[in-house]
Enzyme design. Structure first.
Site, mmCIF file in Angstrom:
data_model
loop_
_atom_site.group_PDB
_atom_site.id
_atom_site.type_symbol
_atom_site.label_atom_id
_atom_site.label_comp_id
_atom_site.label_asym_id
_atom_site.label_seq_id
_atom_site.Cartn_x
_atom_site.Cartn_y
_atom_site.Cartn_z
ATOM 1 N N ASN A 64 0.788 -1.575 0.162
ATOM 2 C CA ASN A 64 -0.233 -0.037 0.228
ATOM 3 C C ASN A 64 1.021 1.283 -0.122
ATOM 4 O OD1 ASN A 64 -1.854 2.151 0.411
ATOM 5 N ND2 ASN A 64 -1.913 1.440 2.672
ATOM 6 N N GLY A 77 2.777 1.839 10.649
ATOM 7 C CA GLY A 77 3.977 3.633 10.468
ATOM 8 C C GLY A 77 4.361 3.517 11.931
ATOM 9 N N SER A 136 3.643 -2.003 10.347
ATOM 10 C CA SER A 136 5.364 -2.167 10.444
ATOM 11 C C SER A 136 5.480 -3.627 10.192
ATOM 12 C CB SER A 136 5.292 -1.935 11.941
ATOM 13 O OG SER A 136 4.681 -0.213 12.228
ATOM 14 N N HIS A 181 -9.724 1.577 4.397
ATOM 15 C CA HIS A 181 -7.964 1.254 5.177
ATOM 16 C C HIS A 181 -8.720 2.278 6.907
ATOM 17 C CE1 HIS A 181 -4.252 2.304 6.561
ATOM 18 N NE2 HIS A 181 -3.353 1.535 5.832
ATOM 19 N N GLU A 230 -6.836 4.263 7.540
ATOM 20 C CA GLU A 230 -6.890 6.211 7.546
ATOM 21 C C GLU A 230 -7.743 6.459 6.490
ATOM 22 O OE1 GLU A 230 -2.850 5.164 5.738
ATOM 23 O OE2 GLU A 230 -1.615 4.564 7.537
ATOM 24 N N GLU A 279 -5.444 -5.108 9.980
ATOM 25 C CA GLU A 279 -4.671 -4.203 10.802
ATOM 26 C C GLU A 279 -4.796 -3.207 11.597
ATOM 27 O OE1 GLU A 279 -2.323 -2.191 6.625
ATOM 28 O OE2 GLU A 279 -4.784 -1.346 7.146
ATOM 29 N N LYS A 283 0.003 4.369 -0.357
ATOM 30 C CA LYS A 283 -0.471 5.142 0.201
ATOM 31 C C LYS A 283 -0.059 6.726 -0.618
ATOM 32 C CE LYS A 283 -0.095 3.088 4.752
ATOM 33 N NZ LYS A 283 -0.332 3.355 6.480
#
Ligand code: 13P
Length: 248
Positions: free
Chosen positions: A9, A172, A212, A94, A96, A166, A11
């Site tokens: 991904n 991250g 991660s 996702h 985010e 996730e 991003k």
């Protein structure tokens, strides 16, 4: 045996020109028949990426898509725009997007249904916050995300779905979930699919871990019986991604 699926991904990273450079660098490093390899690139680079991966084993995915066919939805991308250029996968829900762009379990469900209608494989994201984990409600929360995401999805569609677990606190942060934590939730997701559908569907669906993931953690994570690969952020933008794909 489920085939592993390892997706990057990207991003909001890389211009179209930088996309070509990175794909050319990664191409030889991710060449394998053992796993499906997907690069989920920013919308503006989809066409360029599809050209750049021609003749390789890499498939291209989008990071989002809208649930309507066309119309007055400024800034959105319709499913047939993705299929018309050869996009095979789309990341849906996702964390985010849930956090910054108001995605909900309900919009995730609408997008999942639309993706299947158009023959695009959704990579359906779920995951708990640190507070939820500390409160001991992780499994309940994820089960709810999964149940709503799959509302009215048929068993045949569910079988080809990809689910990405996730944990938000692992994204991250460099704080990868322990193998036991990741396997526990991925197993619970499979059990949830079994409850909604049946054992055959649960055994077919592919469940990724994301958060991660690095070349150092991939082997142990992806060797768990309910973890069928990974959704990789930061490390998918580097040569390390080749080691993650060839994790064995
Ligand atoms: P990182 O691998 O950078 O933690 O990102 C994970 C992720 O969000 C993939 O979708």
């Amino acid at each position: 045996m489920r085939k592993k699926i390892i997706a990057g991904n990207w991003k909001m990273n890389k211009t179209p020109a930088e996309t070509v450079t990175l794909i050319n660098e990664l191409k030889p490093l991710v060449a394998t028949d053992e796993a499906d390899v997907v690069f989920c690139v920013p919308a503006i680079s989809l066409t360029t990426a599809i050209e750049a991966v021609k003749g390789t084993n890499i498939q291209i995915g989008a990071q989002n898509m809208y649930f309507e066919e066309s119309g007055a939805y400024t800034g959105e991308i319709a499913p047939n725009m993705l299929t018309s250029i050869g996009v095979k996968y789309v990341v849906i829900g996702h964390s985010e997007r849930r956090e910054y762009f108001a995605e909900t379990n309900e919009t995730v469900n609408k997008k999942v249904i639309k993706a299947f209608e158009h023959g695009i494989t959704p990579i359906i994201c779920c995951g708990e916050s640190l507070t939820q984990r500390e409160q001991g409600v992780t499994i309940d929360f994820i089960r709810q995300q999964i149940k709503v995401a799959f509302l009215t999805v048929t068993p045949d569609q569910a079988k080809i779905a990809v689910i990405a677990y996730e944990p938000i606190w692992a994204i991250g942060t460099g704080k990868v979930a322990t193998t036991a934590q990741a396997e526990e939730v991925c197993k619970a997701i499979r059990e949830c699919i079994d409850e909604i559908y049946d054992e055959v569907t649960a055994e077919a669906v592919r469940i990724q871990y994301g958060g991660s993931v690095t070349a150092a953690s991939a082997n142990e994570l992806f060797s768990q019986s309910d973890i069928d690969g990974g959704l990789v952020g930061g490390a998918s933008l580097k040569a390390d991604f080749g080691k993650i794909v060839n994790y064995k």
